[in-house]
Design an enzyme around this catalytic site. Structure first.
Site, PDB file in Angstrom:
ATOM      1  N   GLU B 370       0.828  -1.214   0.000  1.00  0.00           N
ATOM      2  CA  GLU B 370       0.000   0.000   0.000  1.00  0.00           C
ATOM      3  C   GLU B 370       0.858   1.259   0.000  1.00  0.00           C
ATOM      4  O   GLU B 370       0.560   2.225  -0.702  1.00  0.00           O
ATOM      5  CB  GLU B 370      -0.947  -0.006   1.202  1.00  0.00           C
ATOM      6  CG  GLU B 370      -1.932  -1.163   1.219  1.00  0.00           C
ATOM      7  CD  GLU B 370      -2.810  -1.239  -0.033  1.00  0.00           C
ATOM      8  OE1 GLU B 370      -2.948  -0.213  -0.731  1.00  0.00           O
ATOM      9  OE2 GLU B 370      -3.325  -2.336  -0.342  1.00  0.00           O
ATOM     10  N   HIS B 458      -5.780  -6.030 -10.641  1.00  0.00           N
ATOM     11  CA  HIS B 458      -5.120  -6.900  -9.660  1.00  0.00           C
ATOM     12  C   HIS B 458      -4.745  -8.237 -10.279  1.00  0.00           C
ATOM     13  O   HIS B 458      -3.636  -8.731 -10.065  1.00  0.00           O
ATOM     14  CB  HIS B 458      -6.035  -7.104  -8.442  1.00  0.00           C
ATOM     15  CG  HIS B 458      -6.121  -5.890  -7.573  1.00  0.00           C
ATOM     16  ND1 HIS B 458      -7.104  -4.932  -7.723  1.00  0.00           N
ATOM     17  CD2 HIS B 458      -5.318  -5.443  -6.571  1.00  0.00           C
ATOM     18  CE1 HIS B 458      -6.924  -3.964  -6.829  1.00  0.00           C
ATOM     19  NE2 HIS B 458      -5.851  -4.254  -6.119  1.00  0.00           N
TER      20      HIS B 458
END
Lengths: 260, 548
Positions: B370, B458
């Site tokens: 992240e 993703h």
């Protein structure tokens, strides 16, 4: 009467002459033994060089740093140095006398520091540091109680002595170290030591010989050789039982003599 | 003897006020006075009094300077002394304009009576401070000072500060008996390190701030402001902070009065943010997300675990079963990271597999993933759509695993998010080593082309991330059957630097996989030369995953 090859006094003298070859002459031994020691007392003041009994010793301390334990090891050296000595010897009976001498020795030398400092972010990641302290002082003051056997011959007399010694020793110890570190903290650098003065006392022994040469009836010059030894424990924070060190050593010096 | 402490405070805009506080017998008492031009008589009285004290030597000028904002004004600071010894806290600030006093501000002690002939030498006081602090004070000597005592009376002391790596304190040593009269922290906040138990019950160090007996998740040892806020289950507070409607305050910081922290999410979030910063700094010389040490803020416990059963799907998917970096969030718009709460008491079912979901802060690779989005946002700013979006996700996975290999080499692997769930579940984890094993493509030829998830960003991310894996470890792509000679795990740093350089410095925001291939090959040539082993590995890896 049984004759030995050498009496203890003669053996001591022989040792002295080996150390002072300019004075040595084996034929003197018998001549010395026959002379009477007539002085009531003699005072000696010497300066010389002392080779300490133990030239190195070390300390190991710990302290909590970043939730772990930092270890600091300091290796000290006590090099040979100058000593001052003064004493008085009083004749008791015949060739025998008793005396007391006080000697003082001071010398400074830097100590080597090595340590392992925990990392602020990671467990089990010790960072080594090494460095040297500023000169740390060792001081020793010793009182030597002496039983002496004195041999004289004209202008020369020799005192062979031995007895207990009482030491008062001081030592600058690196009680803690300071270090520098900067992000990302993967290394640390030795910055300096926090020095504390420790002192300790102990009893030991001394043995030696003193040779005097009369320049006049009451004044002369002389030489001294003495070995003394004791063991002290300097108190030091963050150690389990303090710091053990030997004190005393081999002293060789020369100076002035007063005869009474 | 009654001792009265006079506090004279002047504010130009204030009217004169006199406040006398009730005082217990024996204590130093206070009289507070505010004086300004609105009460000329009182101001003149105090002006005269200050002048008298200055003439008798009870006040000494310690500073005089011109006002830099109002040139006609001058400021004068006078300190209170008693028999030549300064009185701690006795201080007056007087403002004047063309010789006319316009305000007086300060505090004076009245009735000082203390023997000013010390029994202790400054050297002895210095040695005491050295002993107490463990700091070699050198040749500097502490200064004598009269200390007003909280229980009444005054003491002649020696004052000095001692700063070590562990503590910075000011010491007041009684000049008569050598006792420690007062010690206080030189700096209001100090760095500290506490032990924390993470989400996986693993012990780690946490760099925090120590303030007033409490430890706060505010890293004082790393260069940037690195803070972790515990929202204590308040989704509204979290949303307001993310949207910049409200500012987070120190009260929101994760904190604990104990040196052993047991909240795994707070521990891991704070520690892993720091580890990620460390990796980028040590590996690439990068100073934080923006390379200028922008502040790093993470938020934990934005929702309550027990609310998972009633939470709307939007909250469930964002604040429970997710973690995200929002590049523009916060009142200053500099970004925030949110760590999903995990599944709490809920058990999830996928096919025949039942599993639980842990707090997302407990996965180092996820935290690093992240935060790498933050790095991307401040560098190539790859779009979150289609191939650029897949590259964005891939780069975060590459750096996520790289941080894991750097910090936890013994436990590291090429599985992203393996600690998130109790068992490996497709959709929660991605495999860089064998993407097909978890249902994501390992070759451009079988990339997903539908519009879901912004163009399957993703899922398709495992094509470039698998190339990253092959360039390091070597091996054969299962789809193309092409073999790659990697640089080897011992040289993984080379491939990490190549992809970092390519993705942060060479790629445009709308990059395609082909662009990424060209950029990383260029980076390999820049760093290691044409024909070097790293360059060959990168070329082979991209070719093996079908990107030409």
């Amino acid at each position: 009467m049984t004759r030995r090859l050498l009496s203890p006094a003669q053996a001591g003298l022989y040792l002295l002459f080996l150390l002072f070859p300019g004075v040595a002459h084996a034929q003197w031994l018998g001549h010395f033994a026959q002379a009477q020691w007539l002085d009531r007392a003699r005072v000696s003041i010497n300066v010389g060089v002392e080779q300490p009994a133990a030239t190195t010793f070390s300390t190991s301390t710990t302290k909590p740093v970043y939730l772990e334990t930092a270890t600091i090891t300091t290796a000290y050296s006590v090099p040979k140095g100058q000593f001052f000595d003064g004493g008085v010897l009083v004749r008791v009976r015949g060739h025998f006398g008793v005396g007391v001498a006080v000697s003082a020795f001071t010398k400074s030398d830097a100590a080597s520091v090595s340590g392992a400092i925990p990392h602020p972010f990671l467990f089990n990641t010790l960072r080594p540091i090494t460095g040297s302290t500023s000169p740390l002082e060792r001081s020793e003051t010793a009182v030597h109680i002496q039983a002496a056997y004195v041999i004289t011959s004209g202008k020369i007399d020799v005192a062979i002595s031995g007895g207990p010694s009482f030491f008062n020793a001081g030592q600058d110890l690196a009680a803690d170290v300071t270090y520098t570190e900067a992000y990302p903290y993967d290394t640390a650098s030795f910055a300096g030591a926090t020095v504390s003065k420790a002192s300790a006392t102990s009893a030991g022994f001394n043995a030696g010989a003193d040779v005097g040469y009369k320049l006049s009836k009451s004044v002369g010059v002389g030489g001294l050789i003495r070995f003394s030894r004791g063991s002290v424990v300097f108190p030091l924070a963050n150690t389990a039982s303090g710091v053990s060190a030997n004190v005393g050593g081999l002293q060789a010096g020369a100076g002035i003599r007063f005869f009474f | 003897m009654t001792r009265v402490r006079l506090i004279v405070a002047g504010l130009l805009a204030l009217a004169a006020v006199v406040v006398t506080a009730p005082r217990p017998a024996g204590q130093v008492s206070s009289l507070a006075v505010a004086v300004g031009m609105d009460n000329i008589d009182r101001l003149r009285d105090w002006d005269v009094r200050v002048n008298q004290l200055a003439r008798t030597g009870d006040l000494q000028v310690r500073d005089e300077h011109q006002d830099t904002l109002l040139p006609a004004r001058r400021h004068e600071r006078l300190r209170q002394v008693y028999h030549g010894v300064p009185v701690w806290g006795g201080d007056v600030a007087r403002q004047s304009e063309r010789g006319v006093t316009v305000s007086i501000f300060g505090s004076l002690y009245d009735g000082v009576a203390v023997d000013t002939d010390p029994r202790l030498l400054p050297e002895e006081a210095r040695d005491i401070i050295s002993r107490l602090s463990g700091v070699d004070m050198g040749t500097r000597l502490p200064q004598p000072l009269i200390l007003p005592l909280p229980g009444g009376g005054y003491a002649l002391t020696y004052r000095d500060q001692a700063i070590s790596v562990n503590e910075a304190s000011v010491y007041f040593i009684d000049a008569m008996d050598g006792s420690l009269r007062l010690k206080y922290n030189l700096f209001e906040n100090q760095s500290a390190v506490v032990t924390g138990m993470g989400v996986l019950s693993d012990s780690k160090k946490v760099s925090v701030r120590s303030t007033a007996g409490t430890f706060m998740a505010d890293d004082q040892l790393r260069p940037p402001a690195l803070q972790t806020y515990d929202m204590r289950g308040s989704i509204n507070a979290a949303l307001n902070a993310l949207n910049g409607f409200t500012s987070l305050t120190p009260a929101n910081l994760a904190q604990d009065p104990s040196t052993t922290w047991l909240d795994g999410a707070n521990v891991d979030a704070h520690a892993y943010e720091g580890f990620t910063y460390d990796f980028f700094f040590k590996r690439f010389g990068r100073q934080g997300l923006d390379n200028h040490n922008t502040r790093l803020i993470g938020m934990t416990h934005t929702v309550r675990p027990q609310d998972i059963f009633t939470a709307p799907s939007s909250i469930l998917g964002l604040f429970y079963i997710n973690a995200f970096y929002c590049p523009d969030c916060g009142r200053d718009g500099l970004g925030m990271m949110v760590f999903g709460e995990g599944g709490g008491p809920a058990t999830f079912i996928s096919g025949s597999v039942r599993f639980t979901v842990r707090n997302f802060a407990g996965s180092l690779d996820v935290v690093a993933h992240e935060l790498t989005h933050g790095v991307t946002a401040f560098s190539s700013n790859l779009l979150s759509l289609n191939e650029a979006g897949a590259l964005n996700e891939a780069f975060s996975d590459m750096m996520g695993t790289s941080v894991e290999f750097s910090v936890k080499p013994a436990a590291a692997n090429y599985m992203m998010g393996e600690n998130l769930t109790s068992v490996v579940v497709a959709g929660f984890q991605r495999s860089l080593a064998d993407p097909l094993s978890l249902g994501t493509p390992d070759n451009y030829a079988i990339r997903l082309l539908d519009a879901a998830d912004n163009g399957e960003v993703h899922a398709n991310s495992t094509i470039p991330s698998h190339a990253f894996y092959l360039a390091i470890e070597g091996g054969t792509n299962r789809t193309s059957k092409l073999a790659v000679t990697g640089v080897g795990a011992a040289n993984r740093e080379q491939i990490e630097k190549i992809f970092y350089r390519g993705f942060t410095q060479l790629l445009p925001s709308n990059a395609t996989f082909a662009t990424a291939r060209a950029a990383t090959i260029q980076a390999a040539r820049d760093l290691y030369g044409v024909g070097s082993a790293p360059e060959r590995a990168v070329i082979q890896a991209w070719t093996a995953v079908g990107v030409n």
